[in-house]
Design an enzyme around this catalytic site. Structure first.
Site, PDB file in Angstrom:
ATOM      1  N   LYS A 184      43.770  55.168  36.915  1.00  0.00           N
ATOM      2  CA  LYS A 184      42.490  54.809  36.294  1.00  0.00           C
ATOM      3  C   LYS A 184      41.753  56.109  35.943  1.00  0.00           C
ATOM      4  O   LYS A 184      42.369  57.156  35.817  1.00  0.00           O
ATOM      5  CB  LYS A 184      41.680  53.930  37.243  1.00  0.00           C
ATOM      6  CG  LYS A 184      42.362  52.594  37.563  1.00  0.00           C
ATOM      7  CD  LYS A 184      42.469  51.700  36.350  1.00  0.00           C
ATOM      8  CE  LYS A 184      43.097  50.351  36.692  1.00  0.00           C
ATOM      9  NZ  LYS A 184      43.317  49.541  35.494  1.00  0.00           N
ATOM     10  N   ASP A 211      39.180  46.512  39.358  1.00  0.00           N
ATOM     11  CA  ASP A 211      38.108  47.513  39.252  1.00  0.00           C
ATOM     12  C   ASP A 211      37.129  47.443  40.420  1.00  0.00           C
ATOM     13  O   ASP A 211      36.298  48.338  40.595  1.00  0.00           O
ATOM     14  CB  ASP A 211      37.348  47.330  37.929  1.00  0.00           C
ATOM     15  CG  ASP A 211      38.253  47.559  36.733  1.00  0.00           C
ATOM     16  OD1 ASP A 211      39.274  48.260  36.886  1.00  0.00           O
ATOM     17  OD2 ASP A 211      37.952  47.015  35.650  1.00  0.00           O
ATOM     18  N   GLY A 220      39.683  53.890  28.512  1.00  0.00           N
ATOM     19  CA  GLY A 220      41.058  53.413  28.416  1.00  0.00           C
ATOM     20  C   GLY A 220      41.141  52.159  27.566  1.00  0.00           C
ATOM     21  O   GLY A 220      42.090  51.964  26.798  1.00  0.00           O
TER      22      GLY A 220
END
Ligand code: SPQ
Length: 427
Positions: free
Chosen positions: A338, A311, A92
């Site tokens: 995600k 994260d 990403g």
């Protein structure tokens, strides 16, 4: 990969270089005048995707031994039209940041990534780049593949709908090519590696709280980058060291940028015995960290803390499952977009181990302290889910299996070797 219940983890390890800083070292090194020497680069698949994209645009990048990378910068206007579509793999960060850079180029380009990337939201990047004048389209104006054609960019002031460093960075990077300053306003501070590195390269970037302005520079001047160890990778061993009884683990040279260190704050609030020492600064603040096993208790995690540990939430959910009492994670709806839906993935896999977990609209509630049992855990092709469940397996009774364990190569190719080094004994 099979993992047994562990009786204790011991040792001193170095985890790989920071993924976010590694990506940015190649991107900004490519746009700089001069040669950038990067040390501690993360040789994970995501960062190799970034190298591949810039090589396809004519940038000479040498990958040496020992995580050294040399980027021969071509200057802000020196990228060349690639002969094929750029492929960003599972990353990403590559996809969003490069879109900002590509919006300012004098050639057309299209880009896409793997099946997961084609499902991740890109409308959040398309909208502000179009406001800047970019000629950018995507599938339904929301998804990859993206097509970007040459256009003139102007500076804008843009309020981000979500606290996202990727979105902020895409706009700031497009701002390098605009006809005036570009300002981004964040709802809460997200990681600031782009701003730090731009300043290091001589670009004027002003930050006042959550308001960041970039002034288009005439040029960027190459400057070497020492990549700190990735706190997001260290987090797996911080949690493992805290929840596996009789453990003492030290991790060297961990990046503790204040926009990234929420995991340490939360683990300490949960009662974890964590010591930070040897603090120093090499463009990014770093220190050594020791964790010893401790009794954890539940906490609430939400608000401005979320972007500082986004994260690390999957592995913090594992810590919560072994803590006494209730942990509430809220304001974390971003986890759904995600590499996988990380809320659903963690709720499903922790439940499989016997934990008491409930999914909520923007997070989860974990009632910790139940004894957990080993199981065959799914990874949803998501590196962080694989490593989180491997950590969970160390503290579960009996044997566990991590399916598709190879996915860890996205951000931490040697993860299971480090675990072995600490006595975690995966087989
Ligand atoms: O690159 P990618 O796939 O988006 O990686 C992740 C990860 O778990 O490694 C997220 F899935 O990290 C992002 C992070 O969540 C890396 C990043 C960055 O380098 O700017 C910023 C965060 O994403 P976002 O969407 O909040 O900006």
């Amino acid at each position: 990969m099979k993992i047994h219940s562990s009786t204790g983890l011991h040792g001193c390890v170095t985890v790989p270089g920071d993924k976010s800083v590694s990506h940015r070292s190649v991107m900004l090194g490519a746009l700089a005048d001069g040669v950038t020497h990067v040390t501690g680069f993360l040789m994970g698949e995501d960062c190799l995707s970034t190298i591949d994209c810039f090589r396809k645009m004519g940038v000479a990048i040498e990958v040496g031994v020992d995580h050294d990378v040399t980027v021969h910068g071509v200057g802000l206007h020196g990228l060349r039209e690639p002969s094929e579509r750029l492929y960003t793999g599972n990353s990403g960060t590559t996809t969003r940041l490069i879109s900002g850079i590509l919006a300012g180029q004098a050639f057309p380009v299209s880009l896409t990534g793997d099946a997961s990337i084609e499902k991740r939201p890109m409308g959040r990047v398309i909208t502000p780049l179009r406001q800047m004048g970019a000629d950018i389209t995507g599938v339904d104006d929301k998804f990859c593949p993206l097509s970007i054609r040459p256009s003139r960019l102007h500076g804008i002031e843009y309020t981000l709908p979500v606290a996202s460093a990727q979105l902020k960075s895409a706009i700031l990077l497009a701002g390098l090519y605009a006809d005036g300053p570009t300002t981004v306003i964040e709802p809460a501070p997200s990681r600031d590696h782009t701003e730090r590195m731009l300043r290091q390269l001589g670009c004027r970037v002003e930050a006042e709280g959550c308001r960041i302005t970039v002034y288009p520079p005439e040029k960027l001047t190459a400057s070497d980058v020492a990549v700190p160890a990735d706190i997001s990778s260290a987090a797996f061993f911080l949690v493992a060291g805290a929840i596996v009884p009789n453990s003492e683990v030290t991790i060297r040279s961990v990046g503790v940028n204040p926009t990234r260190d929420g995991v340490i704050e939360v683990l300490q609030n949960m009662g974890a015995d964590i010591t930070l020492f040897n603090r120093r600064d090499d463009g990014e603040p770093v220190c050594d960290v020791t964790v010893r096993s401790s009794r954890l208790h539940g906490v609430e995690i939400g608000g401005a803390l979320i972007p500082r540990l986004i994260d690390e939430l999957p592995v913090l959910a594992v810590a919560a499952a072994f803590a006494e009492g209730e942990t509430i994670i809220r304001d974390a709806a971003e986890l759904k977009v995600k590499e996988s839906n990380r809320i659903l993935a963690m709720v499903t896999e922790l439940t499989r181990a016997g934990a008491d977990v409930t999914e909520t609209a923007d997070g989860m509630i974990i009632r910790g302290g139940k004894p957990l049992r080993g199981a065959s855990f799914e990874t949803y092709n998501d590196h962080r889910i694989a490593m989180s469940m491997a950590v969970c397996a160390l503290a579960c009774a009996g044997e566990s299996e991590i399916q598709n364990d190879a996915v860890v190569a996205i951000s931490y190719p040697d993860f299971f070797d480090t675990l072995r080094q600490l006595g975690g004994e995966p087989v």
